[in-house]
Design an enzyme around this catalytic site. Structure first.
Site, PDB file in Angstrom:
ATOM      1  N   HIS A   1      -8.450  -1.236  -0.446  1.00  0.00           N
ATOM      2  CA  HIS A   1      -7.465  -2.321  -0.585  1.00  0.00           C
ATOM      3  C   HIS A   1      -8.267  -3.559  -0.940  1.00  0.00           C
ATOM      4  CE1 HIS A   1      -4.553  -0.234   2.265  1.00  0.00           C
ATOM      5  NE2 HIS A   1      -5.687   0.310   2.615  1.00  0.00           N
TER       6      HIS A   1
ATOM      7  N   GLN B   1       0.898 -11.183  -2.720  1.00  0.00           N
ATOM      8  CA  GLN B   1      -0.516 -10.804  -2.669  1.00  0.00           C
ATOM      9  C   GLN B   1      -0.998 -10.463  -4.063  1.00  0.00           C
ATOM     10  OE1 GLN B   1       0.035  -7.491   0.097  1.00  0.00           O
ATOM     11  NE2 GLN B   1      -1.202  -8.609   1.570  1.00  0.00           N
TER      12      GLN B   1
ATOM     13  N   ASP C   1      -2.614  -8.070  -5.071  1.00  0.00           N
ATOM     14  CA  ASP C   1      -2.994  -6.817  -4.446  1.00  0.00           C
ATOM     15  C   ASP C   1      -3.471  -5.803  -5.476  1.00  0.00           C
ATOM     16  OD1 ASP C   1      -3.327  -5.357  -2.215  1.00  0.00           O
ATOM     17  OD2 ASP C   1      -1.200  -5.006  -1.802  1.00  0.00           O
TER      18      ASP C   1
ATOM     19  N   LYS D   1     -14.872  -3.169   6.281  1.00  0.00           N
ATOM     20  CA  LYS D   1     -14.310  -4.151   5.343  1.00  0.00           C
ATOM     21  C   LYS D   1     -15.254  -5.321   5.116  1.00  0.00           C
ATOM     22  CE  LYS D   1     -11.774  -6.608   8.900  1.00  0.00           C
ATOM     23  NZ  LYS D   1     -10.717  -7.518   9.186  1.00  0.00           N
TER      24      LYS D   1
ATOM     25  N   CYS E   1       0.799  -1.236   0.000  1.00  0.00           N
ATOM     26  CA  CYS E   1       0.000   0.000   0.000  1.00  0.00           C
ATOM     27  C   CYS E   1       0.832   1.288   0.000  1.00  0.00           C
ATOM     28  CB  CYS E   1      -0.981   0.017   1.152  1.00  0.00           C
ATOM     29  SG  CYS E   1      -1.295  -1.539   1.942  1.00  0.00           S
TER      30      CYS E   1
ATOM     31  N   ARG F   1       6.867 -10.971   5.950  1.00  0.00           N
ATOM     32  CA  ARG F   1       6.484 -10.699   7.331  1.00  0.00           C
ATOM     33  C   ARG F   1       7.113 -11.752   8.223  1.00  0.00           C
ATOM     34  NH1 ARG F   1       0.124  -9.335   6.175  1.00  0.00           N
ATOM     35  NH2 ARG F   1       0.566  -7.719   4.639  1.00  0.00           N
TER      36      ARG F   1
ATOM     37  N   HIS G   1      -4.998  -1.439  -5.280  1.00  0.00           N
ATOM     38  CA  HIS G   1      -5.523  -0.318  -4.509  1.00  0.00           C
ATOM     39  C   HIS G   1      -6.302   0.578  -5.438  1.00  0.00           C
ATOM     40  CE1 HIS G   1      -2.223  -1.804  -1.956  1.00  0.00           C
ATOM     41  NE2 HIS G   1      -3.134  -1.607  -1.029  1.00  0.00           N
TER      42      HIS G   1
HETATM   43 ZN    ZN Z   1      -3.218  -2.375   0.824  1.00  0.00          ZN
END
Ligand code: ZN
Ligand code: ZN
Length: 647
Positions: free
Chosen positions: A518, A384, A386, A472, A337, A366, A388
């Site tokens: 996200h 991910q 991912d 969310k 992000c 992580r 945005h």
């Molecule tokens: Zn994010």
């Protein structure tokens, strides 16, 4: 007299001191037999505990999650009682209920608990349960509690008691066994009919590696034998589908201690599988107006100070990477992000540019404790899917809708037809815990609820579970065995746009903050592939199968023809292989069945003469003779159906 409000909102009058069990008995005898505990004003109590004031009461049975918890926690006491009877002097740590059953951490001194002991303990538990022992709650003073366990010589319980406040300590007694416990428990042991102690593990006292290692004994109990049998069958099936085992057998991924634990290595078949998933999603996203971006694997520590990740996770993450430049430090990227915010910031934006949708298969790192690592589901480095979305508050609803459409499309393509959607909202009584204006929150929450309503999804709405930065939606997929896995997530965020000072010029010529969404429909490629393997037991949908067809020549004489078939298949983009081993055809078929290869193509004299192949479907058998083109069309048609939007 007191007023008891039941879940159907009916109000009944009782003498003060009435118990859940008595309320149940007033309704029906059958209910009274099945009541395990009672929820009194939101707190789970013993069904035998007197209620002294007006209250909302829900009676809990085996069919309630909390009812199961009561049963399993009570079973932990029963197991401790059995252990104490069999191994006098045993000391006890903690014994909670867990998602499936319970455990107790025990210290049996020099005596090592083995599988054979589990059988003995189980038998003893059954014997004790039959005695219909009651669980009796008793308030004790701290001194009384300390005296009891000092005399018993149980330093673990003493340590726990020392941390408790006087006046809030309770003991529970069942049979001869006394335990320090808050409860609640069953009225008596009679519902505990089917018992299975499932495994033994080492567990450090209070999770501290420097302290003594106790023996953790896991078990599960049921009110009926049939339920235990079903559970054990499910467990067996789950073992067969374990992605760690299948991942190895199907050559999807591996781990190497030399590379480091929790860092998956994708093997060629796995990498190809993942690539197919990625290119499918890339295609879907492109159609939905996403733009690809690429960001590096590390980021300056300052970046994460702005995003707030440093303050929140800095201590539990990988240590920063330093450079020869004094004071310069980088973090392995824990999320994409912040990088994407800076991409948004590379130039000024007008409201006409929005929504902007940046997508990246971004690999993040992580730190996880080594004991927490598990196959591909819990790793230290993962990718991910991912993206945005930066949009105006008015666009949140449509964007949400768009993301959900993508999630639904994916679930269909992968045959996940059983899932639950959880919507997490603000805690209405604790609004100061969250950032962002009331107006925006209301807008976003309404948008999510409306979208869910319009799409007709089965949703669970949980107030108070939202992230501090926005509401969310999470998708919990049920796999073929009925197990729930958390996969995709869509989150609305007011926080990062603030922290990174994201702006756009509105139609009023003023500066405004965009809202950030996200989203990751798969969650991570690692976790998703793990769930997929367990869901389909390694039998991937045809469009994903690493090998779609295997050519089985019935003898070496037909290898040349097999080669020809292979090259024809390859030119129509069918993924195929030849089994050139000099095994009997029957054996080759069995092996291909085991490897879950969707199609087996048998070639011999007749096929060579006719220019055909004999087709077998995995798990189904003979489909007859096909031309190579005809077979390729069959595969294409099946994939088209799977990936089409129509149901
Ligand atoms: Zn994010
Ligand atoms: Zn207890």
């Amino acid at each position: 007299m007191i007023n008891i409000t039941l879940p159907d909102n009916s109000v009944r009058k009782y003498e003060a001191g009435v118990t859940g069990l008595e309320i149940a008995a007033g309704i029906s005898e059958g209910l009274a037999r099945n009541v395990f505990s009672a929820k009194v004003d939101g707190e789970v109590w013993d069904a035998t505990r007197p209620i002294g004031h007006d209250a909302h009461v829900q009676l809990l049975t085996w069919n309630d999650k909390e009812g199961k918890s009561t049963m399993w926690h009570s079973s932990a006491h029963l197991m401790a009682e059995a252990i104490e009877a069999l191994y006098p002097g045993a000391k006890f740590g903690i014994g909670p209920d867990i998602e499936n059953g319970f455990y107790y951490d025990v210290d049996t001194g020099d005596r090592v608990i083995t599988d054979a002991d589990l059988v003995r303990i189980e038998a003893k538990m059954k014997e004790l349960a039959k005695q219909k022992q009651t669980y009796r709650r008793r308030d004790v003073s701290k001194q009384e509690a300390l005296d009891y366990f000092k005399k018993k010589g149980d330093e673990y319980k003493l340590e726990l008691i020392n941390e408790l406040e006087d006046g809030k300590i309770t003991f529970y007694e069942s049979g001869g066994f006394v335990d320090l416990c808050r409860g609640p428990h069953l009225p008596d042991t009679s519902p505990i009919k089917a018992i299975k102690l499932t495994s033994i593990a080492g567990a450090y006292w209070r999770g501290d590696e420097k302290r003594k290692q106790l023996t953790r004994i896991y078990g599960i109990t049921f009110p009926k034998n049939k339920e235990l049998e079903e559970y054990l069958h499910l467990l067996e099936e789950a073992k067969k589908r374990d992605h760690r085992r299948l991942g190895k057998e199907l050559e999807i991924f591996t781990f190497s201690q030399k590379v480091g634990s929790g860092l998956p290595l994708w093997l060629p078949k796995g990498a190809e599988l993942r690539e197919r998933l990625e290119s499918y999603l890339k295609k879907v996203q492109k159609e939905a107006g996403y733009q690809p971006v690429i960001t590096p694997h590390i980021g300056n520590v300052e970046l994460y100070k702005i995003s707030g990740h440093y303050q929140k996770y800095g201590q539990e993450s990988f240590r920063p990477i330093t450079t020869p430049v004094e004071g310069e430090a980088f973090f392995l990227k824990p999320m994409n992000c912040p990088h994407h915010c800076e991409i948004y910031n590379h130039k000024p934006h007008s409201y006409k540019d929005l929504p902007i949708r940046y997508a990246e298969f971004g690999t993040v790192y992580r730190y996880e404790q080594s004991g927490e690592l598990h196959g591909l589901t819990r790793v230290r480095g993962f990718t991910q899917d991912d993206a945005h979305i930066f949009c105006t508050p008015d666009q949140v609803k449509d964007e949400f809708k768009g993301v959900m459409a993508i999630v639904m499309k994916i679930f269909k393509a992968l045959d996940f037809d059983n899932f639950v959607t959880q919507i997490s909202l603000r805690d209405p009584d604790n609004k100061e815990k969250y950032i962002g204006t009331d107006e925006n929150w209301e807008k976003a929450e309404r948008a999510i609820l409306e979208v869910a309503e319009e799409t007709g999804l089965e949703t669970v709405v949980v107030p108070g579970e939202a992230a501090f930065y926005g509401p969310k939606m999470d998708f919990m997929v049920k796999d073929a065995l009925g197990r729930s896995w958390q996969l995709g997530t869509i989150q609305v965020d007011y926080n990062l746009p603030d922290r990174f000072e994201l702006e756009y010029i509105g139609s009023d010529n003023e500066k405004h903050r965009p809202v950030m969404i996200h989203r990751a429909p798969f969650g991570s490629m690692e976790r998703f592939v793990a769930v997929l393997i367990e869901h389909c037991a390694g039998k991937f949908p045809l469009w994903l199968a690493p090998v779609q067809a295997i050519i089985l020549p019935i003898s070496e004489k037909y290898h040349t023809y097999a080669e020809k078939v292979l090259s024809l298949l390859q030119s129509s983009e069918v993924r195929a292989e030849i089994d050139t081993r000099s095994e009997k055809t029957g054996k080759k078929i069995r092996d291909a069945e085991l490897k879950r290869i969707p199609f087996m193509l048998i070639v011999g004299e007749r096929e060579e003469a006719d220019g055909t192949i004999s087709v077998r479907r995995q798990g189904e058998g003979d489909l007859g003779t096909f031309s190579v083109d005809g077979f390729s069309e069959l595969i294409r048609e099946e994939i088209r159906k799977l990936l089409s939007d129509k149901n």
